[in-house]
Scaffold this active site. Structure first.
Site, PDB file in Angstrom:
ATOM      1  N   TYR A   1       0.842  -1.201   0.000  1.00 50.57           N
ATOM      2  CA  TYR A   1       0.000   0.000   0.000  1.00 50.57           C
ATOM      3  C   TYR A   1       0.879   1.254   0.000  1.00 50.57           C
ATOM      4  O   TYR A   1       0.653   2.206  -0.752  1.00 50.57           O
ATOM      5  CB  TYR A   1      -0.880  -0.022   1.252  1.00 50.57           C
ATOM      6  CG  TYR A   1      -1.725   1.202   1.486  1.00 50.57           C
ATOM      7  CD1 TYR A   1      -1.306   2.192   2.376  1.00 50.57           C
ATOM      8  CD2 TYR A   1      -2.943   1.359   0.853  1.00 50.57           C
ATOM      9  CE1 TYR A   1      -2.088   3.307   2.611  1.00 50.57           C
ATOM     10  CE2 TYR A   1      -3.728   2.472   1.079  1.00 50.57           C
ATOM     11  CZ  TYR A   1      -3.295   3.444   1.956  1.00 50.57           C
ATOM     12  OH  TYR A   1      -4.053   4.559   2.185  1.00 50.57           O
TER      13      TYR A   1
ATOM     14  N   LYS B   1       0.974   4.262  -2.826  1.00 51.85           N
ATOM     15  CA  LYS B   1       0.634   5.656  -2.499  1.00 51.85           C
ATOM     16  C   LYS B   1       1.841   6.577  -2.737  1.00 51.85           C
ATOM     17  O   LYS B   1       1.681   7.724  -3.156  1.00 51.85           O
ATOM     18  CB  LYS B   1       0.163   5.748  -1.046  1.00 51.85           C
ATOM     19  CG  LYS B   1      -1.248   5.236  -0.820  1.00 51.85           C
ATOM     20  CD  LYS B   1      -2.298   6.212  -1.332  1.00 51.85           C
ATOM     21  CE  LYS B   1      -3.709   5.812  -0.963  1.00 51.85           C
ATOM     22  NZ  LYS B   1      -4.739   6.789  -1.374  1.00 51.85           N
TER      23      LYS B   1
ATOM     24  N   PRO C   1      -2.895  12.534   5.501  1.00 50.27           N
ATOM     25  CA  PRO C   1      -3.508  12.412   6.828  1.00 50.27           C
ATOM     26  C   PRO C   1      -2.832  11.290   7.622  1.00 50.27           C
ATOM     27  O   PRO C   1      -2.129  10.452   7.039  1.00 50.27           O
ATOM     28  CB  PRO C   1      -4.958  12.026   6.505  1.00 50.27           C
ATOM     29  CG  PRO C   1      -4.896  11.364   5.181  1.00 50.27           C
ATOM     30  CD  PRO C   1      -3.708  11.931   4.452  1.00 50.27           C
TER      31      PRO C   1
ATOM     32  N   HIS D   1      -9.741  -1.087  10.743  1.00 51.85           N
ATOM     33  CA  HIS D   1      -8.711  -0.431  11.541  1.00 51.85           C
ATOM     34  C   HIS D   1      -9.033  -0.540  13.040  1.00 51.85           C
ATOM     35  O   HIS D   1     -10.105  -0.995  13.427  1.00 51.85           O
ATOM     36  CB  HIS D   1      -8.583   1.040  11.137  1.00 51.85           C
ATOM     37  CG  HIS D   1      -8.059   1.219   9.752  1.00 51.85           C
ATOM     38  ND1 HIS D   1      -8.887   1.408   8.668  1.00 51.85           N
ATOM     39  CD2 HIS D   1      -6.801   1.238   9.270  1.00 51.85           C
ATOM     40  CE1 HIS D   1      -8.143   1.533   7.565  1.00 51.85           C
ATOM     41  NE2 HIS D   1      -6.880   1.432   7.910  1.00 51.85           N
TER      42      HIS D   1
ATOM     43  N   ARG E   1      -0.214   5.858  18.228  1.00 54.98           N
ATOM     44  CA  ARG E   1      -0.830   6.349  16.986  1.00 54.98           C
ATOM     45  C   ARG E   1      -1.377   7.758  17.171  1.00 54.98           C
ATOM     46  O   ARG E   1      -1.653   8.192  18.288  1.00 54.98           O
ATOM     47  CB  ARG E   1      -1.988   5.431  16.543  1.00 54.98           C
ATOM     48  CG  ARG E   1      -1.559   4.036  16.122  1.00 54.98           C
ATOM     49  CD  ARG E   1      -0.849   4.056  14.775  1.00 54.98           C
ATOM     50  NE  ARG E   1      -0.501   2.708  14.339  1.00 54.98           N
ATOM     51  CZ  ARG E   1       0.645   2.094  14.679  1.00 54.98           C
ATOM     52  NH1 ARG E   1       1.500   2.684  15.493  1.00 54.98           N
ATOM     53  NH2 ARG E   1       0.908   0.884  14.207  1.00 54.98           N
TER      54      ARG E   1
ATOM     55  N   ASP F   1       1.636  -5.966  15.879  1.00 56.97           N
ATOM     56  CA  ASP F   1       1.670  -4.598  16.420  1.00 56.97           C
ATOM     57  C   ASP F   1       1.797  -3.588  15.286  1.00 56.97           C
ATOM     58  O   ASP F   1       1.454  -2.431  15.425  1.00 56.97           O
ATOM     59  CB  ASP F   1       2.903  -4.442  17.340  1.00 56.97           C
ATOM     60  CG  ASP F   1       2.561  -4.563  18.819  1.00 56.97           C
ATOM     61  OD1 ASP F   1       3.483  -4.765  19.626  1.00 56.97           O
ATOM     62  OD2 ASP F   1       1.361  -4.457  19.149  1.00 56.97           O
TER      63      ASP F   1
END
Ligand code: GFB
Length: 298
Positions: free
Chosen positions: A118, A122, A145, A161, A191, A251
């Site tokens: 991914y 991107k 973002p 998610h 996060r 993780d």
């Protein structure tokens, strides 16, 4: 503003929308041609949580590259401004960068292995946007973002998610009287989360106020550990049992703290919704509509 902005929502390749199938360039160019569009917001992608990214690296690369090729070509053909949405997971992993992550560090090394398919797709969208600007003079900008959340998320426990997954787990534990909720991994990773509505407002502001070549980080820099996040969600749902951590689950990246200084320097002076308030609104929307939410099949 008066300009027509079209947001391309996230849709999976296999369930393409009747209006606009992003893997078929013909249908995109045709559909863009029919509207008086001036700006396209491209947030369509094959997306998923850490497990899906790890298990489907090739599909995440292929599907996203295909969509991006078609969307950029269609915007070039129709002389449209394009705002493409990236993600902080595409930044290089910790060995190659200084934290917080700034836009100039985007290509300094490989991304974290958990989402390289991914992440490189991107990154190529960022490269492709600059290439189209250089050769064709296209006004293509990119925004970055961090982890987004909010109502209308994907609540599938396998592909989703962390925030939607935990909201569902705590809600179902509460309604079924279970006294334990399993959190993936160690709970130690950190996060940053941005409420989707805030991200939408910032993206529209940049669509109007930014024509630069280089990407712009747009995320809320408030950091939280997964363990603290789980406790916040559990309390908001009203769950009184205990947390269990399943270290057999991934993780992923330890942290990906990002700086939004450039966005501030560009003149954006808005405020972010606090994680507490964003979670409250998201959990309310979920519990009012459960089980008729995306990703839940009872
Ligand atoms: O949200 P998430 O899947 O994405 O995981 P990433 C965030 C953290 O939450 C990880 C933990 O440390 C997980 O181990 N976690 C705990 C859980 N419980 C759960 C659970 O039940 N489900 C999930 N999904 N996680 C993604 C990238 O990484 O971030 C994507 O792979 C994209 O490409 C997205 O960029 C925004 O933050 O780890």
């Amino acid at each position: 503003m008066g300009s027509e902005i079209v947001a391309l929502e996230s849709m999976s390749i296999r369930a393409s929308s009747n209006e606009c199938n992003l893997v078929e360039s013909a249908s995109i160019i045709k559909s863009f041609k029919s509207e008086k569009n001036q700006t396209v917001i491209h947030c369509a992608a094959r997306v998923g949580g850490v497990k899906a990214n790890t298990e489907y690296a090739a599909d995440f690369f292929d599907d996203n590259v295909k969509m991006n090729m078609n969307v950029l070509n269609a915007c070039k053909e129709n002389k449209l401004k394009l705002v493409s949405v990236l993600s902080t997971c595409i930044y290089p992993d910790h060995l190659y960068v200084q934290y917080p992550l700034t836009e100039d560090q985007l290509h300094l090394g490989p991304p974290h292995p958990s989402n390289f398919g991914y992440a490189y797709a991107k990154r190529m969208l960022e490269v492709q946007s600059r290439a189209y600007r250089q050769q064709h003079g296209c006004n293509f900008i990119t925004v970055v973002p961090n982890n987004l959340y909010g109502p209308n998320d994907n609540y599938d426990l396998d592909s989703g998610h962390v925030i939607p997954a935990l909201i569902r787990k705590f809600h179902e534990a509460k309604i079924h009287g279970r006294d334990e909720v399993v959190v993936w991994g160690t709970g130690r990773p950190i996060r940053e989360f941005t409420f989707a509505r805030d991200a939408a407002k910032i993206i529209l502001w940049l669509a109007e106020n930014y024509d630069g070549e280089l990407p712009v980080n747009i995320g809320n820099p408030e950091q939280v550990s997964i363990k603290s996040l789980a406790k916040m969600i559990g309390e908001e749902v009203g769950f009184e049992g205990r947390l269990a951590f399943d270290s057999s689950r991934p993780d992923g990246q330890y942290q990906k703290p990002s700086s939004n200084e450039k966005l501030r320097e560009l003149g954006w002076d808005g405020n972010y919704t606090s994680l507490q308030d964003g979670l409250r609104e998201t959990i309310k929307s979920f519990s009012e509509r459960y089980p008729n939410v995306r990703g839940v099949t009872i």
